[in-house]
Design an enzyme around this catalytic site. Sequence first.
Site, PDB file in Angstrom:
ATOM      1  N   GLN A   1       0.809  -1.210   0.000  1.00 17.40           N
ATOM      2  CA  GLN A   1       0.000   0.000   0.000  1.00 17.40           C
ATOM      3  C   GLN A   1       0.846   1.265   0.000  1.00 17.40           C
ATOM      4  O   GLN A   1       0.306   2.361  -0.074  1.00 17.40           O
ATOM      5  CB  GLN A   1      -0.921   0.004   1.224  1.00 17.40           C
ATOM      6  CG  GLN A   1      -1.943  -1.117   1.210  1.00 17.40           C
ATOM      7  CD  GLN A   1      -2.790  -1.138   2.466  1.00 17.40           C
ATOM      8  OE1 GLN A   1      -2.319  -0.770   3.535  1.00 17.40           O
ATOM      9  NE2 GLN A   1      -4.025  -1.566   2.333  1.00 17.40           N
ATOM     10  N   GLU A   2       2.154   1.107   0.065  1.00 17.51           N
ATOM     11  CA  GLU A   2       3.018   2.284   0.092  1.00 17.51           C
ATOM     12  C   GLU A   2       3.898   2.328  -1.166  1.00 17.51           C
ATOM     13  O   GLU A   2       3.480   2.813  -2.192  1.00 17.51           O
ATOM     14  CB  GLU A   2       3.836   2.298   1.386  1.00 17.51           C
ATOM     15  CG  GLU A   2       2.932   2.454   2.625  1.00 17.51           C
ATOM     16  CD  GLU A   2       3.704   2.534   3.918  1.00 17.51           C
ATOM     17  OE1 GLU A   2       4.559   3.423   4.037  1.00 17.51           O
ATOM     18  OE2 GLU A   2       3.444   1.695   4.810  1.00 17.51           O
TER      19      GLU A   2
END
Length: 311
Positions: A124-125
Amino acid sequence: MKRAIIIALSALTICNAQTEINQNQMITPIPDSIPYNKEKAMLGKQLYMDTTLSADGKVSCNTCHDTKTFGVDNQVFSTGINGVMDTPFNSPTTFNAAFNFVQFWNGRAKDLADQARAPFTNPQEMGLNDEAEVIKIIEQNPDYKAKFNKIYGEINMDNITDAIAEFEKTLITPNAPFDRYQKGDENAISEAAKRGWNAFKTNGCVACHQGQNIGGTMYQKIGIFKPYPNQENLGRYEITKVESDKMVFKVPSLRNVAKTAPYYHDGSIPTLDACVQFMAYYQLGKFLDQQTVEDIVAFLESLTGEYNEQF
């Protein structure tokens, strides 16, 4: 009975905090600089700003922790690779993070280097497949390769994160008006801020927000007197699985807090005055009058320091 015990313990905590305040004020100015290796820090800055170290080539450490906006992005939740905004926490500031006793809201990283490691492979990063891919990208860059060989002798994740951590040691903001006030300049802060500092003490805020970083020194439960409404992320419990750790988070630093909205671990509070009032509600079980809120906000605004870019 349980509520009475909690109130008594909280009063004792505040009383103990006041005793300490009388001795040393519990909050101390931060230094103008802390020791760091400049060569490593310059390499770390390059890594911190580098979007090629993400799966879509668009995300860097600086994307979520922008040095131009006091180490945050002022979003509720940060945008990771492919423009997806799907992280469970509001991004904490990297400014003055060197003074925190652990990193991340739930304390899952023990220090700056440990914190710098996880985002590269978090889907998610920055979204890279694994640490081997991080190393491969860096090895294929002749400039990086030469610098790592000169400074460290090799490229590995420990050295990569060490360099980033060394850069983050430079992200400190000394010389806030309140720091100058503590050093003896009575005119450094307004009368409202002075009242706010007193209210900050007498209401017990300083029992948790203390030390050089005015926070970042302990874990505390959010929702002591009133349950916090968002129970989706349970804080330390997600790491420890200990029942008493539910809704326990690292106390955030209040340095530069006037610049780092939105607030709380879930980014749910957009303004500083609302943050003060709701914190009193959840942690103290009361509402503050408007003048007290405004005074505390004036005090918090006096905690904005000066970031002097080192290179």
